[in-house]
Scaffold this motif. Structure first.
Motif, PDB file in Angstrom:
ATOM      1  N   ARG A 181      13.174  14.535 -11.711  1.00 14.46           N
ATOM      2  CA  ARG A 181      13.273  14.380 -10.266  1.00 14.46           C
ATOM      3  C   ARG A 181      12.552  13.147  -9.748  1.00 14.46           C
ATOM      4  NH1 ARG A 181      11.760  20.038  -7.555  1.00 14.46           N
ATOM      5  NH2 ARG A 181      12.393  18.818  -5.726  1.00 14.46           N
ATOM      6  N   GLN A 182      11.768  12.480 -10.571  1.00 14.67           N
ATOM      7  CA  GLN A 182      11.025  11.309 -10.122  1.00 14.67           C
ATOM      8  C   GLN A 182      11.252  10.124 -11.063  1.00 14.67           C
ATOM      9  OE1 GLN A 182       6.991  13.046  -9.750  1.00 14.67           O
ATOM     10  NE2 GLN A 182       7.226  12.707  -7.550  1.00 14.67           N
ATOM     11  N   PRO A 183      12.485   9.643 -11.154  1.00 16.78           N
ATOM     12  CA  PRO A 183      12.751   8.539 -12.085  1.00 16.78           C
ATOM     13  C   PRO A 183      12.028   7.254 -11.707  1.00 16.78           C
ATOM     14  CG  PRO A 183      14.634   8.922 -10.643  1.00 16.78           C
ATOM     15  CD  PRO A 183      13.688  10.070 -10.434  1.00 16.78           C
ATOM     16  N   ILE A 184      11.826   7.010 -10.413  1.00 18.61           N
ATOM     17  CA  ILE A 184      11.182   5.761  -9.998  1.00 18.61           C
ATOM     18  C   ILE A 184       9.739   5.721 -10.485  1.00 18.61           C
ATOM     19  CG2 ILE A 184      10.427   4.428  -7.989  1.00 18.61           C
ATOM     20  CD1 ILE A 184      12.958   5.416  -6.555  1.00 18.61           C
ATOM     21  N   VAL A 185       9.047   6.840 -10.402  1.00 19.47           N
ATOM     22  CA  VAL A 185       7.669   6.908 -10.878  1.00 19.47           C
ATOM     23  C   VAL A 185       7.614   6.649 -12.381  1.00 19.47           C
ATOM     24  CG1 VAL A 185       5.669   8.419 -11.180  1.00 19.47           C
ATOM     25  CG2 VAL A 185       6.957   8.460  -9.031  1.00 19.47           C
ATOM     26  N   ALA A 186       8.476   7.311 -13.124  1.00 18.96           N
ATOM     27  CA  ALA A 186       8.470   7.163 -14.582  1.00 18.96           C
ATOM     28  C   ALA A 186       8.838   5.739 -15.003  1.00 18.96           C
ATOM     29  CB  ALA A 186       9.443   8.164 -15.206  1.00 18.96           C
ATOM     30  N   MET A 187       9.800   5.132 -14.319  1.00 18.30           N
ATOM     31  CA  MET A 187      10.223   3.786 -14.679  1.00 18.30           C
ATOM     32  C   MET A 187       9.152   2.755 -14.336  1.00 18.30           C
ATOM     33  SD  MET A 187      14.206   4.192 -13.474  1.00 18.30           S
ATOM     34  CE  MET A 187      14.845   2.610 -14.038  1.00 18.30           C
ATOM     35  N   THR A 188       8.458   2.964 -13.228  1.00 20.71           N
ATOM     36  CA  THR A 188       7.384   2.049 -12.866  1.00 20.71           C
ATOM     37  C   THR A 188       6.229   2.154 -13.847  1.00 20.71           C
ATOM     38  OG1 THR A 188       8.018   2.240 -10.535  1.00 20.71           O
ATOM     39  CG2 THR A 188       5.853   1.307 -10.998  1.00 20.71           C
ATOM     40  N   GLN A 189       5.910   3.363 -14.297  1.00 24.64           N
ATOM     41  CA  GLN A 189       4.880   3.530 -15.325  1.00 24.64           C
ATOM     42  C   GLN A 189       5.300   2.835 -16.614  1.00 24.64           C
ATOM     43  OE1 GLN A 189       1.587   5.229 -15.246  1.00 24.64           O
ATOM     44  NE2 GLN A 189       1.646   3.777 -16.952  1.00 24.64           N
ATOM     45  N   ALA A 190       6.574   2.928 -16.954  1.00 19.81           N
ATOM     46  CA  ALA A 190       7.064   2.249 -18.163  1.00 19.81           C
ATOM     47  C   ALA A 190       6.902   0.736 -18.043  1.00 19.81           C
ATOM     48  CB  ALA A 190       8.531   2.616 -18.406  1.00 19.81           C
ATOM     49  N   LEU A 191       7.165   0.184 -16.845  1.00 19.93           N
ATOM     50  CA  LEU A 191       6.932  -1.248 -16.621  1.00 19.93           C
ATOM     51  C   LEU A 191       5.457  -1.578 -16.821  1.00 19.93           C
ATOM     52  CD1 LEU A 191       9.062  -2.086 -13.441  1.00 19.93           C
ATOM     53  CD2 LEU A 191       9.434  -2.950 -15.754  1.00 19.93           C
ATOM     54  N   ALA A 192       4.573  -0.766 -16.232  1.00 15.27           N
ATOM     55  CA  ALA A 192       3.139  -1.007 -16.361  1.00 15.27           C
ATOM     56  C   ALA A 192       2.711  -1.020 -17.825  1.00 15.27           C
ATOM     57  CB  ALA A 192       2.357   0.057 -15.588  1.00 15.27           C
ATOM     58  N   ASP A 193       3.281  -0.137 -18.627  1.00 15.69           N
ATOM     59  CA  ASP A 193       2.925  -0.065 -20.043  1.00 15.69           C
ATOM     60  C   ASP A 193       3.344  -1.346 -20.779  1.00 15.69           C
ATOM     61  OD1 ASP A 193       1.938   2.467 -19.586  1.00 15.69           O
ATOM     62  OD2 ASP A 193       3.721   3.501 -20.339  1.00 15.69           O
ATOM     63  N   VAL A 194       4.536  -1.858 -20.452  1.00 18.01           N
ATOM     64  CA  VAL A 194       4.998  -3.101 -21.083  1.00 18.01           C
ATOM     65  C   VAL A 194       4.124  -4.274 -20.643  1.00 18.01           C
ATOM     66  CG1 VAL A 194       6.905  -4.734 -21.280  1.00 18.01           C
ATOM     67  CG2 VAL A 194       7.365  -2.275 -21.333  1.00 18.01           C
ATOM     68  N   GLU A 225       0.823  -1.213   0.000  1.00 17.70           N
ATOM     69  CA  GLU A 225       0.000   0.000   0.000  1.00 17.70           C
ATOM     70  C   GLU A 225       0.858   1.264   0.000  1.00 17.70           C
ATOM     71  OE1 GLU A 225      -2.991  -0.038   3.002  1.00 17.70           O
ATOM     72  OE2 GLU A 225      -3.971  -1.835   2.222  1.00 17.70           O
ATOM     73  N   ARG A 226       2.127   1.116  -0.331  1.00 19.26           N
ATOM     74  CA  ARG A 226       3.027   2.264  -0.448  1.00 19.26           C
ATOM     75  C   ARG A 226       3.668   2.312  -1.832  1.00 19.26           C
ATOM     76  NH1 ARG A 226       4.419  -0.228   4.288  1.00 19.26           N
ATOM     77  NH2 ARG A 226       6.378  -0.961   3.382  1.00 19.26           N
ATOM     78  N   GLY A 227       3.051   1.638  -2.780  1.00 25.51           N
ATOM     79  CA  GLY A 227       3.627   1.558  -4.106  1.00 25.51           C
ATOM     80  C   GLY A 227       3.459   2.829  -4.910  1.00 25.51           C
ATOM     81  N   VAL A 228       3.901   2.767  -6.145  1.00 30.44           N
ATOM     82  CA  VAL A 228       3.829   3.904  -7.063  1.00 30.44           C
ATOM     83  C   VAL A 228       2.500   3.868  -7.798  1.00 30.44           C
ATOM     84  CG1 VAL A 228       4.845   4.945  -9.125  1.00 30.44           C
ATOM     85  CG2 VAL A 228       6.328   3.940  -7.364  1.00 30.44           C
ATOM     86  N   GLU A 229       1.804   4.985  -7.821  1.00 28.87           N
ATOM     87  CA  GLU A 229       0.538   5.046  -8.539  1.00 28.87           C
ATOM     88  C   GLU A 229       0.811   5.167 -10.031  1.00 28.87           C
ATOM     89  OE1 GLU A 229      -3.410   7.850  -8.444  1.00 28.87           O
ATOM     90  OE2 GLU A 229      -2.582   7.166  -6.512  1.00 28.87           O
ATOM     91  N   VAL A 230       0.179   4.273 -10.809  1.00 22.58           N
ATOM     92  CA  VAL A 230       0.379   4.252 -12.256  1.00 22.58           C
ATOM     93  C   VAL A 230      -0.977   4.147 -12.945  1.00 22.58           C
ATOM     94  CG1 VAL A 230       2.664   3.170 -12.097  1.00 22.58           C
ATOM     95  CG2 VAL A 230       0.620   1.725 -12.315  1.00 22.58           C
ATOM     96  N   THR A 231      -0.962   4.454 -14.235  1.00 19.45           N
ATOM     97  CA  THR A 231      -2.138   4.234 -15.070  1.00 19.45           C
ATOM     98  C   THR A 231      -1.983   2.886 -15.753  1.00 19.45           C
ATOM     99  OG1 THR A 231      -2.387   6.607 -15.450  1.00 19.45           O
ATOM    100  CG2 THR A 231      -3.513   5.125 -16.976  1.00 19.45           C
ATOM    101  N   ARG A 282      -1.706   0.810  -8.056  1.00 21.80           N
ATOM    102  CA  ARG A 282      -0.351   0.946  -7.517  1.00 21.80           C
ATOM    103  C   ARG A 282       0.457  -0.292  -7.867  1.00 21.80           C
ATOM    104  NH1 ARG A 282      -3.207   3.191  -3.010  1.00 21.80           N
ATOM    105  NH2 ARG A 282      -3.415   1.056  -2.195  1.00 21.80           N
ATOM    106  N   MET A 283       1.716  -0.059  -8.204  1.00 18.27           N
ATOM    107  CA  MET A 283       2.647  -1.147  -8.449  1.00 18.27           C
ATOM    108  C   MET A 283       3.875  -0.951  -7.579  1.00 18.27           C
ATOM    109  SD  MET A 283       2.293  -2.024 -12.516  1.00 18.27           S
ATOM    110  CE  MET A 283       0.676  -2.539 -13.145  1.00 18.27           C
ATOM    111  N   PRO A 284       4.584  -2.035  -7.254  1.00 18.70           N
ATOM    112  CA  PRO A 284       5.726  -1.921  -6.347  1.00 18.70           C
ATOM    113  C   PRO A 284       6.800  -0.984  -6.873  1.00 18.70           C
ATOM    114  CG  PRO A 284       5.104  -4.222  -6.677  1.00 18.70           C
ATOM    115  CD  PRO A 284       4.333  -3.425  -7.681  1.00 18.70           C
ATOM    116  N   ALA A 285       7.367  -0.195  -5.973  1.00 15.37           N
ATOM    117  CA  ALA A 285       8.458   0.710  -6.344  1.00 15.37           C
ATOM    118  C   ALA A 285       9.794  -0.017  -6.391  1.00 15.37           C
ATOM    119  CB  ALA A 285       8.528   1.862  -5.340  1.00 15.37           C
ATOM    120  N   GLY A 286       9.855  -1.209  -5.802  1.00 19.36           N
ATOM    121  CA  GLY A 286      11.127  -1.903  -5.629  1.00 19.36           C
ATOM    122  C   GLY A 286      11.982  -2.079  -6.864  1.00 19.36           C
TER     123      GLY A 286
END
Length: 300
Positions: A256-269, A201-207, A214-218
């Motif tokens: 400034r938020q690479p983790i958010v952008a990278m997690t969204q990129a994972l979600a897209d794939v 419940e602390r993950g990154v919010e993605v579309t 939310r998906m894991p930030a790890g």
């Protein structure tokens, strides 16, 4: 969970593990297919949740098309369990024969670079068989597993996966788990993380399929901190074989938020392959924030 329930759950898994391993493969698979059809026909909570999730993937589907898709989805899910029970009896050669790999050259190149590799994947296909392939082909890895109940069932799964060559860390290990994963990556090793469902419940919010979750930030956080390559990996069945695709690495973007952008990129794939093979996406839990919000009890 009571001690009696714990014992019954463990006994059921242990019996399944023992019996399924003794049956001819075709008989075992057919038995699990019949069982999956029965579970689907009963239309219990898990099946209804699977259909709810699949409506996001195939919003244009008619109710009947959705029902047939969920039927194929339950067959795929029970196939995963049948294969998992039988996996310890397969030789390395037999495991490799059951797997078709796309993008393997890029994966091996990333490993050879010596900076560590993170494979992030969704609940698609059979991740245990994919892990067996990696270990059998010289790429043993460290991963994190959700702790099952009863405890001895979790211990049995850990022992089984260790036998295949995996290093298993418990999900509830806290900051120490991230520390170990970081150490492994700095040693140039391989880490595999299932990354389409946030348990903290602390993950990154993605579309994801047009809605928020939310998906894991790890995976992204580890890539940023260690410089390891972050490779999305997706799985699907095609007849008797499992396909693994290693996608292009997710590069660290400027900003400034690479983790958010990278997690969204994972979600897209992930969404791309899930859309192509929705019957192999074993998501039988609530995922989207809109669904999670409905389960919360109003305060006041």
């Amino acid at each position: 969970m009571s001690k009696l329930t714990d014992s019954l759950v463990y006994a059921a898994f242990a019996a399944g593990w023992a019996v399924v391993r003794k049956l001819p493969e075709r008989v075992a698979l057919k038995g699990f297919e019949v069982a999956s059809d029965f579970v689907w026909w009963r239309r219990g909570k898990s099946v209804r949740r699977l259909e709810g999730n699949l409506t996001r993937v195939r919003p244009e589907a008619t109710p009947e098309e959705l029902r047939q898709l969920s039927k194929r989805g339950m067959r795929s899910y029970l196939r995963y369990w049948c294969e998992t029970f039988r996996l310890p009896d397969l030789s390395a050669e037999e495991i490799v024969e059951r797997v078709v790999v796309h993008g393997e050259a890029e994966f091996r190149q990333a490993l050879a670079a010596g900076k560590g590799v993170i494979a992030a994947l969704p609940h698609l296909g059979n991740w245990d068989l994919a892990g067996g392939w990696a270990c059998a082909t010289g790429a043993p890895f460290t991963t994190v597993a959700e702790r099952l109940k009863p405890e001895r069932l979790f211990d049995r799964f850990v022992a089984y996966r260790k036998l295949l060559g995996m290093e298993i860390l418990p999900h509830d290990g806290g900051a120490g788990v991230l520390s170990v994963l970081g150490d492994r990556l700095r040693e140039g090793r391989f880490v595999v993380l299932v990354a389409d469902r946030d348990l903290s419940e602390r993950g990154v919010e993605v579309t994801f399929f047009g809605e928020q979750t939310r998906m894991p930030a790890g995976p992204a956080a580890l890539a940023v901190r260690t410089g390891a390559a972050l490779l999305p990996a997706t799985l699907w069945y095609d007849g008797p074989q499992l396909h693994i695709r290693f996608h292009d690495p997710i590069e660290r973007p400027a900003g400034r938020q690479p983790i958010v952008a990278m997690t969204q990129a994972l979600a897209d794939v992930f969404a791309e392959t899930i859309a192509a093979h929705p019957e192999d996406w074993h998501m039988l839990q609530r995922l989207w924030l809109a669904d999670l919000d409905r389960t919360r009890v109003p305060v006041g």
